[in-house]
Motif scaffolding. Structure first.
Motif, PDB file in Angstrom:
ATOM      1  N   GLY A   1      40.213  34.161  44.594  1.00  0.00           N
ATOM      2  CA  GLY A   1      41.514  34.553  45.112  1.00  0.00           C
ATOM      3  C   GLY A   1      42.436  35.061  44.022  1.00  0.00           C
ATOM      4  N   TYR A   2      42.418  34.404  42.867  1.00  0.00           N
ATOM      5  CA  TYR A   2      43.267  34.852  41.765  1.00  0.00           C
ATOM      6  C   TYR A   2      42.774  36.173  41.176  1.00  0.00           C
ATOM      7  N   ALA A   3      41.462  36.367  41.127  1.00  0.00           N
ATOM      8  CA  ALA A   3      40.927  37.644  40.653  1.00  0.00           C
ATOM      9  C   ALA A   3      41.326  38.778  41.597  1.00  0.00           C
ATOM     10  N   LEU A   4      41.258  38.498  42.902  1.00  0.00           N
ATOM     11  CA  LEU A   4      41.690  39.496  43.883  1.00  0.00           C
ATOM     12  C   LEU A   4      43.174  39.776  43.732  1.00  0.00           C
ATOM     13  N   THR A   5      43.961  38.731  43.519  1.00  0.00           N
ATOM     14  CA  THR A   5      45.396  38.894  43.315  1.00  0.00           C
ATOM     15  C   THR A   5      45.672  39.812  42.131  1.00  0.00           C
ATOM     16  N   ALA A   6      44.933  39.619  41.040  1.00  0.00           N
ATOM     17  CA  ALA A   6      45.121  40.444  39.853  1.00  0.00           C
ATOM     18  C   ALA A   6      44.776  41.906  40.130  1.00  0.00           C
ATOM     19  N   ALA A   7      43.678  42.132  40.849  1.00  0.00           N
ATOM     20  CA  ALA A   7      43.285  43.505  41.157  1.00  0.00           C
ATOM     21  C   ALA A   7      44.324  44.186  42.047  1.00  0.00           C
ATOM     22  N   LEU A   8      44.815  43.471  43.048  1.00  0.00           N
ATOM     23  CA  LEU A   8      45.849  44.019  43.923  1.00  0.00           C
ATOM     24  C   LEU A   8      47.139  44.265  43.160  1.00  0.00           C
ATOM     25  N   MET A   9      47.483  43.334  42.264  1.00  0.00           N
ATOM     26  CA  MET A   9      48.702  43.469  41.471  1.00  0.00           C
ATOM     27  C   MET A   9      48.629  44.700  40.573  1.00  0.00           C
TER      28      MET A   9
ATOM     29  N   GLY B   1      35.189  31.679  36.587  1.00  0.00           N
ATOM     30  CA  GLY B   1      35.054  32.467  37.811  1.00  0.00           C
ATOM     31  C   GLY B   1      36.056  33.594  37.859  1.00  0.00           C
ATOM     32  N   ASP B   2      37.296  33.297  37.501  1.00  0.00           N
ATOM     33  CA  ASP B   2      38.344  34.322  37.483  1.00  0.00           C
ATOM     34  C   ASP B   2      37.971  35.456  36.543  1.00  0.00           C
ATOM     35  N   ALA B   3      37.494  35.112  35.342  1.00  0.00           N
ATOM     36  CA  ALA B   3      37.151  36.144  34.360  1.00  0.00           C
ATOM     37  C   ALA B   3      36.015  37.038  34.835  1.00  0.00           C
ATOM     38  N   LEU B   4      34.924  36.423  35.313  1.00  0.00           N
ATOM     39  CA  LEU B   4      33.744  37.200  35.704  1.00  0.00           C
ATOM     40  C   LEU B   4      33.997  38.033  36.951  1.00  0.00           C
ATOM     41  N   ILE B   5      34.686  37.455  37.941  1.00  0.00           N
ATOM     42  CA  ILE B   5      34.962  38.207  39.169  1.00  0.00           C
ATOM     43  C   ILE B   5      35.939  39.337  38.886  1.00  0.00           C
TER      44      ILE B   5
END
Length: 289
Positions: free
Chosen positions: A170-178, A232-236
């Motif tokens: 979820g945080y990785a997705l948040t970063a991509a959207l941001m 997980g955040d880093a790899l995703i």
């Protein structure tokens, strides 16, 4: 350098926030797991609100980092959040930071430096082209659903780890959207940002990730949650950077030092996981983990 600096500030803020949120989560009854009332319990605790304040600071720092650098550079730096969390926990618990923790910090830091230098993420666009978001969101939704359903069938640290990985996604997705939303701000101004669906999707994804993280912290120990969350955040995020933004990583023989760096990070995480700071669930007041 600006993106790296703000990425480090983000990791430090998030690590400290995790310590404060874990302390608050320990006071919530198990019966509140995966319920909205969990947030109600947490809202009545000042230590949790302090943690949320640091989450907000981290979000601002992350936005600046993503606006000035590739997502495949910014997000992997958050690996240092795990050692930062344990170091902060040691100082807050007033128990001192043992030498193995410092050794783990050194291993994680060296592994990150080696891996990033070997991968040398570069290129890519600032925004997502065409309809690339559609398959990415579908795949993310399926992945999250599998993790959550599996977590509900387990208990303790197993549930915490699965929910931690779900929160990481979820945080990785948040970063991509941001990052995609910030590109609209830079190219077309504030109006374009406020009318972009990515801005509001960022808020939804961020709140969802926060909810999953609170449940992960409530389900098990910090050691079960934090490695899954940071790695997980880093790899995703790297996967999002390559597939959505077209960022490129070195391949060929460069994979060897990249794997060596990943190995150092893994060893460092194991060392940190064995620390009493990570495994203890209680301590004399103030009690934090």
């Amino acid at each position: 350098m600006i993106s790296v600096l703000f990425a480090v500030l983000t990791a430090l803020s998030n690590g400290t926030a995790s310590v404060l949120q874990r302390r608050a989560a320990l006071e919530v009854p198990d019966s509140e797991a995966m319920r909205l009332s969990l947030i109600g319990h947490l809202l009545r605790q000042r230590v949790w609100l302090a943690g949320i304040g640091l989450v907000i600071v981290a979000a601002v720092c992350q936005a600046v980092a993503l606006a000035t650098g590739p997502i495949a550079v910014v997000q992997p730096i958050f690996v240092i959040e795990l050692p930062a969390t344990l170091v902060v926990a040691g100082f807050v618990m007033r128990v001192g930071v043992p030498r193995p923790v410092w050794a783990g910090v050194a291993a994680v830091t060296a592994g990150l430096a080696l891996g990033m230098a070997a991968a040398a993420p570069a290129g890519g666009s600032d925004d997502v082209q065409g309809a690339a978001w559609i398959p990415a969101l579908v795949a993310t939704g399926i992945f999250e659903a599998v993790l959550i359903v599996t977590a509900l069938g387990t208990r303790g640290n197993a549930r915490a780890a699965l929910l931690g990985l779900a929160a990481a996604c979820g945080y990785a997705l948040t970063a991509a959207l941001m990052k995609d939303a910030m590109a609209r701000l830079e190219s077309d101004g504030a109006v374009a940002l406020l009318t972009a669906w990515q801005l509001y999707a960022t808020a939804v994804a961020g709140v969802g990730a926060l909810f999953l993280l609170q449940n992960a912290l409530q389900a098990g120990s910090l050691v079960a949650v934090q490695p899954m969350l940071t790695l997980g955040d880093a790899l995703i995020s790297i996967a999002y950077g390559v597939t959505l933004f077209g960022e490129e990583l070195r391949t060929g023989w460069w994979l060897l030092p990249q794997l060596a760096g990943l190995g150092l990070i893994a060893v460092g995480c194991v060392v940190l996981a064995r620390s009493p700071l990570a495994t203890a669930n209680a301590a004399p007041p103030p009690r934090v983990e």
